[in-house]
Design a protein around this motif. Structure first.
Motif, short mmCIF file in Angstrom:
data_model
loop_
_atom_site.label_atom_id
_atom_site.label_comp_id
_atom_site.label_asym_id
_atom_site.label_seq_id
_atom_site.Cartn_x
_atom_site.Cartn_y
_atom_site.Cartn_z
N PRO A 1 0.67 -1.09 -0.01
CA PRO A 1 0.07 -0.01 0.02
C PRO A 1 0.85 1.31 -0.03
O PRO A 1 1.66 1.26 0.69
N MET A 2 0.61 2.03 -0.90
CA MET A 2 1.22 3.29 -1.06
C MET A 2 0.96 4.26 0.24
O MET A 2 0.00 4.23 0.75
N ASN A 3 2.17 5.09 0.51
CA ASN A 3 2.03 6.02 1.74
C ASN A 3 1.05 7.13 1.33
O ASN A 3 0.65 7.36 0.12
N GLU A 4 0.65 7.87 2.41
CA GLU A 4 -0.44 8.75 2.20
C GLU A 4 0.10 9.77 1.32
O GLU A 4 -0.66 10.66 0.47
N LYS A 5 1.36 10.02 1.21
CA LYS A 5 1.77 11.34 0.46
C LYS A 5 1.82 10.94 -0.97
O LYS A 5 1.44 11.82 -1.80
N THR A 6 2.29 9.64 -1.41
CA THR A 6 2.13 9.16 -2.93
C THR A 6 0.51 9.30 -3.06
O THR A 6 0.34 9.49 -4.24
#
Length: 427
Positions: A229-234
């Protein structure tokens, strides 16, 4: 033609190069007439601009135009396994009155060296390295193409296997990726361009955006596909990206987190590292190792934090010397000052020419690397590279690393100064 129409034309891959160059002449005429504001010339150079002949939003003509409009003093083409865009790039430089330099990069195997079994500068495969060939004399483009065409054919065999692997990963999604229909047409392979892993990822990206027009749903699908899962920034970056950036941003996520799941090792498409340096000598070009170094946050967003050459850098430089390399190329924005100072010191100790270049293959990236301001010798080196290319195009024996030139100027620093002047660098 109106400015917007000219800008569209120089960026079109489905028109002849001559049409793009004619449009570029139109833009230059508008600049000369004051209809388009000319930017101030800065202090910056860039020797590593990818074009549509490998993977990039820029054709050779538009790459030169936008590099010039960014204020670069010089520009350099650097495509994967391809010299197909070089002639257009050179002519575009002449139109814009901008010094340019030409090269290509490719993967090699490191068989027969102490690097076997190690992760060198390739995130996807051990015992395999990325190398750059700079300053290709214009008389030698066809000779370079004779070698690269066969490598691209082998690469496409591997590309098909990777597409098959992707289809296994997305089998339950209802999506199907077809190499001939969805990937190959994204390239300029019919005109001597290459098909890269980025094309494969971009073909998949377009399938995803078509199937999931809602961006949040697309992000959820990508998370499931990568298993990371991509981080929130990405995620936020994807949710709010301008339309012309959005698919390239998805591509960056897939390149960084999915390739390892579908990648097939490059083998037959790779010449040996010694074959590469021998080819550079035959062509009168400059052979360069592309230093990557241990990576924290990738400036292009497509490499995870991981270790590369730094733990065995002295041994790597011994190998470069043994294989007959002329130069090392590096990206000042990618590395820490400590990493760069170590590499520069080793280059000076071993008599290796230093080349810089910012890897441009996405519309988000700036053509300007501000970190270059701290290393003025790299600007001088760029002009020396241009001087070498001009001299070697006239006469191969005048190449910067020919036996004749090294005998005449045995001191590399003196040689760089001489060739920088030949390339147009003012005192």
């Amino acid at each position: 033609m109106e400015t917007n129409e000219l800008l569209m034309t120089i960026s079109q891959t489905d028109v002849p190069a001559e049409t793009r160059l004619t449009a570029l002449k139109g833009l230059k005429a508008k600049i000369d007439a004051g209809e388009i504001a000319a930017p101030p010339r800065g202090i910056y150079v860039n020797n590593h601009i990818h074009t549509s002949y490998s993977f990039s939003p820029y054709t050779p003509a538009s790459a030169v135009y936008y590099a010039w409009m960014a204020g670069l003093q010089t520009a350099g083409i650097m495509d994967h396994d391809s010299v197909g865009g070089m002639r257009e790039f050179v002519r575009a430089g002449e139109i814009m009155q901008m010094p340019v330099t030409c090269g290509f990069e490719c993967r090699v195997n490191v068989d027969g060296t102490p690097l076997v079994g190690r992760k060198v500068n390739n995130p996807d495969q051990k015992s395999c390295a990325y190398l750059a060939m700079h300053g290709i004399p214009h008389t030698q483009i066809d000779n370079a193409e004779a070698v690269l065409a066969g490598l691209r054919d082998k690469r496409n065999e591997r590309n098909r296997k990777m597409v098959a692997n992707i289809n296994a990963l997305i089998a339950d999604s209802g999506l199907v990726l077809d190499f001939d229909r969805d990937v190959y047409p994204l390239s300029m392979a019919e005109e001597g361009g290459s098909v890269t892993e980025r094309h494969v990822c971009f073909g998949l990206t377009k399938k995803i955006t078509a199937a999931y027009p809602d961006r949040a749903a697309a992000c959820d699908f990508i998370d499931r596909l990568t298993g990371a899962p991509m981080n929130e920034k990405t995620r936020q970056k994807l949710l709010v990206a301008p339309d012309n950036f959005y698919e390239y941003d998805i591509l960056g996520v897939l390149k960084g987190h999915l390739v390892e799941k579908f990648y097939v090792d490059a083998d037959e498409e790779c010449m040996n590292i010694r074959e590469f340096t021998a080819l550079a000598k035959r062509l009168g070009a400059v052979s360069a190792y592309a230093y990557l170094g241990d990576v924290g946050e990738s400036p292009t967003g497509d490499k995870k934090a991981q270790k590369f050459e730094d733990d065995y850098l002295d041994e790597l430089f011994d190998t470069l010397a043994d294989c007959g390399f002329d130069a090392v190329t590096y990206m000042p924005s990618r590395n820490t000052r400590e990493q760069l100072e170590r590499v520069m010191g080793l280059c000076e100790e071993r008599g290796l020419f230093q080349i810089s270049g910012e890897d441009i293959n996405s519309p988000r990236q700036s053509f300007i690397c501000k970190a270059l301001a701290d290393y003025p010798h790299l600007k001088t080196a760029t002009y020396a590279l241009i001087g070498h290319e001009l001299a070697a195009t006239d006469n191969l024996s005048d190449a910067m690393f020919s036996a004749e030139t090294k005998a005449k100027y045995p001191d590399l620093a003196e040689r760089v100064k001489v060739y920088a002047a030949r390339g147009g660098l003012a005192d």
